[in-house]
Design a protein around this motif. Sequence first.
Motif, short mmCIF file in Angstrom:
data_model
loop_
_atom_site.label_atom_id
_atom_site.label_comp_id
_atom_site.label_asym_id
_atom_site.label_seq_id
_atom_site.Cartn_x
_atom_site.Cartn_y
_atom_site.Cartn_z
N UNK A 85 -61.46 -5.30 90.60
CA UNK A 85 -61.42 -6.65 91.12
C UNK A 85 -59.99 -7.45 91.39
N UNK A 86 -59.33 -7.00 89.99
CA UNK A 86 -57.90 -7.68 90.11
C UNK A 86 -57.20 -7.64 91.21
N UNK A 122 -70.13 -2.65 85.06
CA UNK A 122 -69.50 -4.00 85.24
C UNK A 122 -68.32 -4.26 84.83
N UNK A 123 -67.92 -3.84 83.76
CA UNK A 123 -66.71 -3.97 82.98
C UNK A 123 -65.57 -3.17 83.93
N UNK A 124 -65.99 -2.05 84.54
CA UNK A 124 -65.10 -1.07 85.38
C UNK A 124 -64.81 -1.75 86.56
N UNK A 125 -65.81 -2.26 87.20
CA UNK A 125 -65.92 -2.99 88.67
C UNK A 125 -64.81 -4.30 88.37
N UNK A 130 -81.35 -10.75 86.37
CA UNK A 130 -81.48 -10.20 84.94
C UNK A 130 -79.93 -10.51 84.58
N UNK A 131 -79.04 -10.64 85.54
CA UNK A 131 -77.51 -10.97 85.16
C UNK A 131 -76.86 -11.52 86.50
N UNK A 132 -76.91 -12.69 86.70
CA UNK A 132 -76.16 -13.42 87.83
C UNK A 132 -74.79 -13.13 87.86
N UNK A 133 -74.01 -13.23 86.65
CA UNK A 133 -72.59 -13.18 86.66
C UNK A 133 -72.35 -11.43 87.01
N UNK A 170 -70.03 -9.77 90.35
CA UNK A 170 -69.13 -8.57 90.23
C UNK A 170 -69.56 -7.70 91.01
N UNK A 171 -70.67 -7.07 90.95
CA UNK A 171 -71.23 -6.03 91.77
C UNK A 171 -71.20 -6.17 93.15
#
Length: 564
Positions: free
Chosen positions: A494-495, A487-490, A457-460, A464-465
């Motif tokens: 990642x930075x 996902x935003x927090x993950x 449902x959400x490859x991008x 991230x996950x």
Amino acid sequence: MTESTPVFREVIVIGAGWSGLLACKCMLEEGLTVVALEKRSDVGGLWCYTEDPDIITVMQNTKSTSSSCVTEMSDFPMPEEIGQFPKHAGVLNYLNSYCDAFNLWSHIRLDHCVMKVTKEDEIWRVRCENGQQFTSKFLIVCTGSVQKPNRDLEYSILRDFVGDVLHSSEFKSFVPEHKDKRVMLIGGGETASDVVEEWYDHVSRLIWCIPRGMHFFRKFAKMLPNRRPQALDKASSRMMKLIAPFTKSKPGLSWICKWTTNGSLLAYQGHGIAEWKNDAKFFRFFINKNGHVLDRVDYQRCIPKGAIKSVEGNTIFFCDGTEEVVDFIIQCTGYKTEFPLLPEEFQNVPLTHHYKFIFNVEDPTLAFIGYTRPVVGSISGLAEMQSRFVGKVFSGKCDLPPKKRRYQVAMQDKDFWDDHFKDSSQRLHGLVDGYTYLDDVGGLCGVKPDLWRLFWRNPRGWLVAVFAPYDGCSYRLNEPENEARALKQLKLQMTDTMSPTHMLLIMFLRLIWFDFWLNLLSEIKYRIQCAGWWKKIRDWQLVRGLDWCWQAPKRWLFDSVTRA
């Protein structure tokens, strides 16, 4: 309220420290009525610092040893200004904000010291010292593992010592009585590191005795001069777990832990100090994440020592044949976990005999949260997962297996982790690989992220996950209302962390057995360090000068620069 009018809640939580607050919130999240009883006048437990010597808290300058990434609550990110490794005041403010955000205050009773717990007719009855009583169907114990100081050595090997034998729980900061004295610490945990940092510049000689050896991590990792330091525990993505499993000693990646902790690829177990080497494999032993303290170990001001052979007067004889004269001994030997408040039949059941280290096998209406300890990760991260599991079980949304099966699983888990950490200290009960344990419990209560469905449902979002470092919010990905926020927090976490290119490098290094060859060279180094001729020449001015040059990269890249 009087003793004749007990208050009923579906769940009673004993303790309002970090774990107690998580338990309280997760019970509310599952629609249960709850009350948390706290003996102090504020929440926060160990992180609620006070100078009162009779109350055990963190020390005055203590900071978290786990980064905010692996410590923060799954639905309540830590503010950026708190820093990657927050000090106790920042943690306490965060916990208070957590109570505000989820309206926990009305469910917390401060200054309610529990005096006695009984169970009658399937109902838990809790009596407080102020006379108030509470009853419930379920009981959660969150009194913390830091309770009774472990002072066993005073009655065994240290019984003949003529100086003062103290315990780290007695200190909040350096004490003037120790100024210019000879002080010895026993124990290799993170509290011992805090004491070394506080005492180092004030005593004439500091002996650090770690009888069973220790493994070290530095909080911050700095690979190259042009990269800013990053929290080392953020090397914990799901892809990382696949390529370099924690349970297999991180093959292909353990060299990075050595390099970033001590500036040497031959720094076995993160320190490269012969006196502290043991036979445990990487990630199969408790890890001291205050590795920056290694900057203080120099064989002159802070002297590393192994096991003690005997004690005569104020002279300590070590198993390596050396001896030291000391004035004070500080035991950094941890604490004993006891439950004197509970009915007798529950007091002496080891935590490792509980189902998933949480539920009492005989009576699963009793749960323990916050006692399982991860080698890497955070106790709070495990406590939140335990709280979510308990909330789903107590609310009837998740079923436990029958008693016989609960017992079988409890013994299987105990045997597995006992074997996994067979070379670690047996004093530490409930030691686990944090991320393995989280996925295990998360799978049981249905919150382990379903990455297959996320991919379709959400490859991008899937990318991230998979590549983001561990953060509790990953266990909110199955919730449609929380997926975008998680996902935003993950993505934020990642930075500047390891990229897919780095993963390919780690895979290559694993294929060529890079860690194997380094371990072989490290063993040669260790044997040289243990040789009698080396011990005779290591303090020569020429040898110390060469060592100073050898450690120049470490001082440039790590010392001070990566001190949290």
